[in-house]
Design a protein around this motif. Structure first.
Motif, PDB file in Angstrom:
ATOM      1  N   HIS A   7       0.812  -1.210   0.000  1.00 49.91           N
ATOM      2  CA  HIS A   7       0.000   0.000   0.000  1.00 49.91           C
ATOM      3  C   HIS A   7       0.847   1.261   0.000  1.00 49.91           C
ATOM      4  N   THR A   8       0.278   2.291  -0.567  1.00 49.77           N
ATOM      5  CA  THR A   8       0.754   3.655  -0.399  1.00 49.77           C
ATOM      6  C   THR A   8      -0.123   4.272   0.695  1.00 49.77           C
ATOM      7  N   ILE A   9       0.202   5.462   1.104  1.00 54.80           N
ATOM      8  CA  ILE A   9      -0.660   6.142   2.084  1.00 54.80           C
ATOM      9  C   ILE A   9      -2.071   6.286   1.516  1.00 54.80           C
ATOM     10  N   GLU A  10      -2.171   6.597   0.238  1.00 53.69           N
ATOM     11  CA  GLU A  10      -3.475   6.813  -0.386  1.00 53.69           C
ATOM     12  C   GLU A  10      -4.296   5.535  -0.495  1.00 53.69           C
ATOM     13  N   SER A  11      -3.663   4.405  -0.775  1.00 51.48           N
ATOM     14  CA  SER A  11      -4.409   3.158  -0.979  1.00 51.48           C
ATOM     15  C   SER A  11      -4.660   2.374   0.312  1.00 51.48           C
ATOM     16  N   ALA A  12      -3.999   2.752   1.377  1.00 53.25           N
ATOM     17  CA  ALA A  12      -4.089   1.991   2.636  1.00 53.25           C
ATOM     18  C   ALA A  12      -5.449   2.157   3.305  1.00 53.25           C
ATOM     19  N   PRO A  13      -5.846   1.152   4.070  1.00 50.49           N
ATOM     20  CA  PRO A  13      -7.051   1.307   4.886  1.00 50.49           C
ATOM     21  C   PRO A  13      -6.899   2.509   5.823  1.00 50.49           C
ATOM     22  N   GLU A  14      -8.007   3.146   6.157  1.00 50.85           N
ATOM     23  CA  GLU A  14      -7.984   4.343   7.007  1.00 50.85           C
ATOM     24  C   GLU A  14      -7.175   4.133   8.279  1.00 50.85           C
ATOM     25  N   GLY A  15      -7.321   2.981   8.913  1.00 51.25           N
ATOM     26  CA  GLY A  15      -6.634   2.722  10.174  1.00 51.25           C
ATOM     27  C   GLY A  15      -5.120   2.657  10.063  1.00 51.25           C
ATOM     28  N   SER A  16      -4.602   2.554   8.847  1.00 53.52           N
ATOM     29  CA  SER A  16      -3.149   2.475   8.641  1.00 53.52           C
ATOM     30  C   SER A  16      -2.519   3.786   8.199  1.00 53.52           C
ATOM     31  N   VAL A  24       6.912   7.449   6.966  1.00 57.11           N
ATOM     32  CA  VAL A  24       7.553   8.368   6.019  1.00 57.11           C
ATOM     33  C   VAL A  24       8.312   9.446   6.782  1.00 57.11           C
ATOM     34  N   GLU A  25       7.713   9.955   7.848  1.00 61.01           N
ATOM     35  CA  GLU A  25       8.379  10.973   8.659  1.00 61.01           C
ATOM     36  C   GLU A  25       9.661  10.420   9.290  1.00 61.01           C
ATOM     37  N   ALA A  26       9.608   9.176   9.776  1.00 62.32           N
ATOM     38  CA  ALA A  26      10.760   8.568  10.461  1.00 62.32           C
ATOM     39  C   ALA A  26      11.870   8.160   9.498  1.00 62.32           C
ATOM     40  N   PHE A  27      11.500   7.634   8.325  1.00 66.14           N
ATOM     41  CA  PHE A  27      12.488   7.052   7.414  1.00 66.14           C
ATOM     42  C   PHE A  27      12.744   7.885   6.167  1.00 66.14           C
ATOM     43  N   GLY A  28      11.941   8.899   5.927  1.00 65.71           N
ATOM     44  CA  GLY A  28      12.091   9.682   4.705  1.00 65.71           C
ATOM     45  C   GLY A  28      11.578   8.946   3.485  1.00 65.71           C
ATOM     46  N   MET A  29      10.894   7.844   3.703  1.00 60.26           N
ATOM     47  CA  MET A  29      10.309   7.027   2.637  1.00 60.26           C
ATOM     48  C   MET A  29       9.296   6.104   3.306  1.00 60.26           C
ATOM     49  N   LEU A  30       8.523   5.424   2.497  1.00 64.59           N
ATOM     50  CA  LEU A  30       7.598   4.428   3.022  1.00 64.59           C
ATOM     51  C   LEU A  30       8.208   3.052   2.773  1.00 64.59           C
ATOM     52  N   PRO A  31       8.740   2.394   3.819  1.00 65.28           N
ATOM     53  CA  PRO A  31       9.313   1.060   3.619  1.00 65.28           C
ATOM     54  C   PRO A  31       8.259   0.095   3.059  1.00 65.28           C
ATOM     55  N   ASN A  32       8.674  -0.716   2.109  1.00 70.59           N
ATOM     56  CA  ASN A  32       7.756  -1.685   1.509  1.00 70.59           C
ATOM     57  C   ASN A  32       7.106  -2.575   2.559  1.00 70.59           C
ATOM     58  N   LEU A  33       7.857  -2.978   3.581  1.00 69.15           N
ATOM     59  CA  LEU A  33       7.275  -3.809   4.636  1.00 69.15           C
ATOM     60  C   LEU A  33       6.086  -3.107   5.275  1.00 69.15           C
ATOM     61  N   HIS A  34       6.218  -1.830   5.579  1.00 71.23           N
ATOM     62  CA  HIS A  34       5.122  -1.092   6.205  1.00 71.23           C
ATOM     63  C   HIS A  34       3.925  -1.010   5.256  1.00 71.23           C
ATOM     64  N   GLY A  35       4.212  -0.863   3.961  1.00 72.19           N
ATOM     65  CA  GLY A  35       3.143  -0.858   2.969  1.00 72.19           C
ATOM     66  C   GLY A  35       2.382  -2.170   2.934  1.00 72.19           C
ATOM     67  N   VAL A  36       3.094  -3.286   3.096  1.00 71.02           N
ATOM     68  CA  VAL A  36       2.439  -4.598   3.132  1.00 71.02           C
ATOM     69  C   VAL A  36       1.637  -4.749   4.422  1.00 71.02           C
ATOM     70  N   LEU A  37       2.259  -4.422   5.545  1.00 71.11           N
ATOM     71  CA  LEU A  37       1.586  -4.555   6.842  1.00 71.11           C
ATOM     72  C   LEU A  37       0.324  -3.701   6.921  1.00 71.11           C
ATOM     73  N   ALA A  38       0.254  -2.640   6.120  1.00 73.78           N
ATOM     74  CA  ALA A  38      -0.876  -1.717   6.163  1.00 73.78           C
ATOM     75  C   ALA A  38      -2.211  -2.379   5.852  1.00 73.78           C
TER      76      ALA A  38
END
Length: 184
Positions: A7-16, A24-38
């Motif tokens: 997921h991207t921020i836009e495609s993720a469920p609201e709760g994610s 993104v704030e912590a890493f300067g990017m959205l790690p793929n793992l976080h996108g999957v976990l979303a």
């Protein structure tokens, strides 16, 4: 091959979304793992919470790396080993330690070796460690708190390693230079 949605921020469920914005704030990017976990806001929150809790344990940066990478390599996680190599570099962990972990070599000190050995004993024996394992760990200067903190780190790594195995999560561009594959 990716089999779960990244997921991207836009495609993720609201709760994610808020959690991903924090990533993104912590890493300067959205790690793929976080996108999957979303896909599961609860799992993403659990992973991030466990990460923060593990970071606040009694372990030094080197010791955190020994636990994380010992588990990542044992589980054969082709996403987490490169990611934690990059994280170790940002934490100023000696690259020789990181390479020893990536290549299943000996640890540079007896104390780190004891931590590595206990971590693998817990993983391989599913928590059924011997009194000798505990005695060796304690004689290296660790205590009951650190045994339990290893279990905390393992809890975090089970979430990420198992998710990456199922998802086939591609390594983030920032960590591609640390690509890794488990030795046969």
């Amino acid at each position: 091959m990716t089999t779960l949605t990244i997921h991207t921020i836009e495609s993720a469920p609201e709760g994610s979304k808020t959690h991903l914005e924090g990533s993104v704030e912590a890493f300067g990017m959205l790690p793929n793992l976080h996108g999957v976990l979303a896909s599961s806001p609860q799992l993403l929150e659990a992973y991030k919470t466990l990460h923060q809790l593990f970071m606040s344990t009694s372990f030094s940066g080197e010791e955190l790396t020994v636990v994380w990478q010992g588990i990542n390599v044992e589980h054969g996680c082709g996403y987490c080993v490169p990611a934690h190599t990059g994280i170790a570099h940002s934490m100023k962990v000696d690259p020789a330690l990181t390479e020893a972990l990536r290549n299943q070599g000996p640890m540079p000190t007896a104390k780190l070796q004891a931590l590595f050995d206990m971590t693998l004993s817990i993983v391989r024996n599913r928590g059924h460690v011997s009194q000798d394992d505990l005695d060796n760990f304690y004689s290296a200067g660790y205590g009951e708190q650190q045994v339990l903190e290893i279990i905390l780190g393992l809890s975090q790594k089970v979430i990420s390693n198992y998710t990456n195995h199922i998802a086939g999560t591609p390594v983030d561009k920032a960590f591609e230079k640390f690509a890794w594959a488990k030795k046969a």
